[in-house]
Scaffold this motif. Structure first.
Motif, PDB file in Angstrom:
ATOM      1  N   GLN A 168      -3.737  16.728  -7.149  1.00 36.83           N
ATOM      2  CA  GLN A 168      -2.774  17.661  -7.557  1.00 36.83           C
ATOM      3  C   GLN A 168      -2.862  17.608  -9.307  1.00 36.83           C
ATOM      4  N   GLU A 212      -4.067   9.373   0.453  1.00 29.54           N
ATOM      5  CA  GLU A 212      -4.080  10.797   0.687  1.00 29.54           C
ATOM      6  C   GLU A 212      -4.830  11.463  -0.388  1.00 29.54           C
ATOM      7  N   ARG A 229       8.341  15.017  -3.373  1.00 32.11           N
ATOM      8  CA  ARG A 229       8.497  16.184  -4.139  1.00 32.11           C
ATOM      9  C   ARG A 229       7.958  17.268  -2.955  1.00 32.11           C
ATOM     10  N   ARG A 237       1.684   8.608  -6.188  1.00 32.96           N
ATOM     11  CA  ARG A 237       1.455   9.242  -4.978  1.00 32.96           C
ATOM     12  C   ARG A 237       2.632   9.359  -4.161  1.00 32.96           C
ATOM     13  N   SER A 262      -5.044  13.641  -3.205  1.00 35.28           N
ATOM     14  CA  SER A 262      -3.937  13.531  -4.299  1.00 35.28           C
ATOM     15  C   SER A 262      -4.564  14.424  -5.606  1.00 35.28           C
ATOM     16  N   PHE A 267      14.442  22.414  -6.697  1.00 36.74           N
ATOM     17  CA  PHE A 267      13.880  21.426  -7.342  1.00 36.74           C
ATOM     18  C   PHE A 267      12.977  21.862  -8.426  1.00 36.74           C
ATOM     19  N   ASP A 313      13.212  11.441 -10.649  1.00 34.60           N
ATOM     20  CA  ASP A 313      12.177  10.644 -10.114  1.00 34.60           C
ATOM     21  C   ASP A 313      12.469   9.158 -10.292  1.00 34.60           C
ATOM     22  N   TYR A 329      18.217  15.681  -3.428  1.00 30.43           N
ATOM     23  CA  TYR A 329      17.019  14.809  -3.616  1.00 30.43           C
ATOM     24  C   TYR A 329      17.497  13.463  -3.297  1.00 30.43           C
ATOM     25  N   LYS A 350       5.747   9.810  -5.421  1.00 30.67           N
ATOM     26  CA  LYS A 350       6.460  10.663  -5.978  1.00 30.67           C
ATOM     27  C   LYS A 350       6.059  12.051  -5.547  1.00 30.67           C
ATOM     28  N   ARG A 351       4.659  12.417  -5.629  1.00 29.79           N
ATOM     29  CA  ARG A 351       4.231  13.711  -5.248  1.00 29.79           C
ATOM     30  C   ARG A 351       4.527  13.889  -3.630  1.00 29.79           C
ATOM     31  N   LEU A 352       4.487  12.960  -2.842  1.00 26.80           N
ATOM     32  CA  LEU A 352       4.894  13.305  -1.397  1.00 26.80           C
ATOM     33  C   LEU A 352       6.507  13.480  -1.190  1.00 26.80           C
TER      34      LEU A 352
END
Lengths: 574, 184
Positions: A150, A146, B168, B162, A148, A19, A31, A63, B164-166
């Motif tokens: 990132q 959670e 991925r 969120r 996040s 990926f 996505d 995916y 999407k991140r999980l």
């Protein structure tokens, strides 16, 4: 960037494509295809790319299979007892029997029509079984937050930003990852973690690739790149601009680019392989299918950070002034019990209660909490409760028929199990606890009877009920100012929670938890004064964050009133 | 369900029994295969229904000693193409050439899919519980992400982000577990 060029063979492809080998653009396509939100143009490009790139196809199948696996996992989880356990119901003390779930039950759609051939009754049978077992009503929303944090860039500042219709937009302080950043109008400042700063003026479309690379498809951009971020790459029409530590502007409209260097130098690489250094005071025109050519400087306007700064200061000032007039009229509202705005007054160890006529007895005593910048950093201060002992102590006598708590708070992180907003010291009958759980849920409770044990919790202070909101905070919101309000309304038998003026939860006060005479007495802002157990994870409740306004009313404010309270005191920019 | 197969039924019944066994056994794999060709789970379910019917109709042509899954995939591929023609106006349906490529290559990857499934199980277990619950909930059919987001007081966009991140994260985990460290 693209996945390896594996030859398409009749046999299985080498397991080489991952990926992360895909370009951010391809990843986004995957996505959005999966979520069903892909744009028609992108879908066409995706298919073109799929035809030529076996690696993309391979990753895509994996995916999509993952997506399908997850769907099955969810069926399993929903069927197994406890599989969808709900920390939602996690109470400060074990929940009293039969307490209805605080969360709303998720409604499932009616059974999807399934074409059943005569010979396929078994298939239908299993499906119906699965549906009913999920449909027994016991399934409530689980805790959804959670950490996040990132991403590789932060949306530092916005000015008069408007977003395209199909975009949800962003707030200041949002972390940005690999994504297409779109701005319809206004200005945004993006700080990359590499140290590069991008000031963008809309309409703009920028593909953010990493802390070191972006793709300007449309818009006007000013890049400031400190030595530490040297090498930052900006894709422009038919060229790639490599920053060699500088400040430069790039404007892209309808596929035509104009780049101009204000300071230092950049390297411009044309897609035909030609490279060129451009130094301070020079500009290039970037036209599709044409070699780059020197053009005049000074003919194109680029977003200017200084203007941006002064405009932002101007906006702060007008927001602040709007708020001060709101504050002055609110102070005269006789429904207020107490009102604090945490403004530092010299070296005074007190924060004044602002209600009028004055009641100096309600002033708060600052203990360890430190004065810091408030909602409008240059103009208003706040108190920070980061140190475990920090607090503001108050004594508020009297009996009240209801409570509304409303505050402006900036949470840095929810370090404690329970993070205090406003806490009655002894938590005696009629006294409130207003706090935030580490799950991001708001909590409001009032002691119903401190002489009666709490069923199932002999160590507890007494008989009470905690009313939880759904999670409303996660780490990605760290550092953002927000308006929180909670209402305890015995007359209408209801408890409500609000975030930024919007109600996020309401719950009935059941008969056995009914209490009509409310008190405060000794209490603390940002901490809890007299925990009745010593276990530190339970007892330490200081809020890792800052507060710059707290109003306590003796009535239950209505949803429109709370919305107004938020509107009149909010900052336009957040 | 597979135990105690009655022995005293007629040929038709035992044939049906075999069909049911094979089909139920491979249904998840087949669903996954079809899902990789079509835009949504609902489309995949519909094609799977049709595929099951065709498989049953043609079941007497199936040689029990050969690979059922491959045989079923060929039928599913055909049914997906037929469905595509019916649905071609839907903008998210793959073009015919793309769909065929995906199907043909997908048929060669069935073993990898199984490995990935095992990997996913352990990746999910290794995830913090809250994240696992979030993704499980979001994938439960009928649960609308928008509603979930609203109830959680977060914007749908933030919620999608969120998720999407999980997703991925899980993908990376699955790939790390099923692929050699060295890039080929």
């Amino acid at each position: 960037m693209r996945g390896g060029k594996n030859p398409t063979t009749g046999t299985r492809l080498m397991n080489s494509a991952r990926f992360n080998d895909l370009t951010p653009e391809e990843q986004d396509w995957l996505d959005t295809y999966l979520d069903g939100t892909i744009e028609p143009d992108d879908f066409a490009s995706l298919q073109d790319r799929m035809l030529e790139n076996p690696a993309l196809r391979e990753v895509m199948r994996r995916y999509l299979a993952l997506d399908s696996f997850l769907q099955n996992e969810s069926l399993d989880a929903a069927e197994s007892p406890g599989g969808a356990a709900s920390p939602w119901l996690d109470q400060e003390t074990p929940p009293v029997v039969d307490s209805a779930p605080a969360g709303k039950i998720i409604r499932f759609p009616k059974l999807v029509p399934i074409a059943a051939a005569a010979g396929l009754a078994f298939l239908l049978g299993t499906i119906v079984m699965q549906w009913t077992s999920r449909n027994d009503g016991s399934f409530v929303q689980t805790d959804t937050e959670e950490p996040s944090a990132q991403g590789f860039a932060v949306l530092e500042r916005l000015f008069e930003a408007r977003w395209p219709e199909n975009s949800a937009g962003h707030r200041e302080g949002t972390t940005l990852g690999a994504e297409v950043f779109q701005l319809a109008s206004g200005t945004a400042e993006i700080q990359f973690f590499s140290g590069a700063t991008m000031t963008v003026e809309g309409p703009a479309e920028i593909l953010l690739r990493s802390a070191w690379e972006a793709d300007c498809r449309e818009g006007s951009v000013r890049m400031q790149v400190p030595p530490a971020a040297r090498g930052f790459k900006l894709q422009a029409p038919s060229t790639e601009i490599i920053d060699l530590g500088t400040e430069f502007g790039l404007k892209v409209r309808d596929g035509k680019g104009h780049v101009e260097v204000f300071d230092g130098e950049i390297e411009v690489r044309h897609e035909d392989g030609e490279k060129q250094l451009v130094t301070k005071g020079h500009a290039l025109g970037l036209l599709p299918d044409q070699p780059v050519a020197a053009v005049k400087t000074g003919e194109v306007n680029f977003p200017n950070r200084d203007q941006f700064d002064s405009a932002a200061v101007e906006q702060q000032r007008s927001d602040f002034e709007r708020w001060t007039s709101h504050r002055d009229s609110l102070a005269r509202d006789d429904r207020l019990i107490a009102y604090y705005t945490f403004d530092k007054e010299g070296n005074s160890p007190l924060i004044p209660n602002l209600t009028l006529p004055p009641k100096p007895g309600l002033d708060g005593a600052i203990i360890l909490a430190e004065p810091v910048a408030g909602r409008w950093p240059e103009l208003k201060s706040a108190l920070e409760f980061r140190r475990p002992g920090s607090r503001v102590r108050v004594n508020i006598p009297g009996e009240y028929p209801a409570f509304t708590f409303a505050c402006w708070v900036r949470i840095d992180s929810l370090d404690r199990w329970y993070n205090a907003l406003f806490m009655g010291d002894g938590y005696e009958t009629g006294e409130p606890h207003w706090q935030i759980k580490n799950t991001g849920q708001m909590m409001l409770s009032v002691m119903v009877d401190d002489s009666k044990p709490n069923p199932g919790a002999p160590n507890d202070a007494g008989f009470h009920r905690v009313y939880y909101s759904p999670p409303m905070w996660d780490l990605s919101m760290s550092g953002q100012w927000m308006h929180l309000a909670s209402v305890f309304d015995p007359m209408n038998r209801e408890v409500c929670h609000y975030v930024n003026g919007k109600q996020i939860h309401h719950q009935e006060i059941e008969d056995r938890f009914f209490i009509e005479t409310l008190r405060i007495g000794n209490a603390e802002i940002g901490n809890w004064g007299r925990p009745f157990r010593e276990d530190p994870t339970w007892a330490i409740r200081n809020l890792n964050g800052r507060m710059d306004e707290l109003a306590i009313f003796q009535v239950a404010l209505s949803p429109p009133e709370i919305a107004r309270l938020y509107e009149q005191s909010r900052s336009e920019r957040r | 369900m597979e135990n105690d197969a009655p022995t005293d039924k007629n040929a038709e019944d035992s044939n049906y029994e075999l069909f049911v066994r094979r089909f139920t056994h491979h249904e998840p794999d087949l669903r996954r295969f079809v899902r990789s060709l079509l835009p949504t789970h609902t489309d995949a379910d519909e094609v799977l229904q049709q595929t099951a019917i065709v498989i049953w109709r043609k079941f007497d042509q199936y040689d029990p000693d050969t690979n059922f899954m491959k045989w079923a995939c060929v039928i599913a591929r055909f049914e997906s193409l037929a469905y595509r023609r019916k649905m071609a106006r839907d903008r998210l349906v793959f073009r015919e050439d793309v769909l065929e490529l995906m199907a043909d290559e997908g048929m060669e990857e069935l073993d990898s899919r199984n490995l990935e499934h095992d990997a996913l199980e352990s990746c999910l277990l290794a995830m913090p519980e809250k994240q696992r619950e979030l993704i499980t909930l979001a994938y439960t059919p009928g649960v609308k992400v928008k509603e979930l987001a609203e109830e959680a007081g977060s914007s749908a966009a933030a919620f999608y982000m969120r998720l999407k991140r999980l997703r991925r994260q899980l993908m990376e985990c699955v790939e790390a577990k099923t692929q050699p460290q060295e890039p080929a």
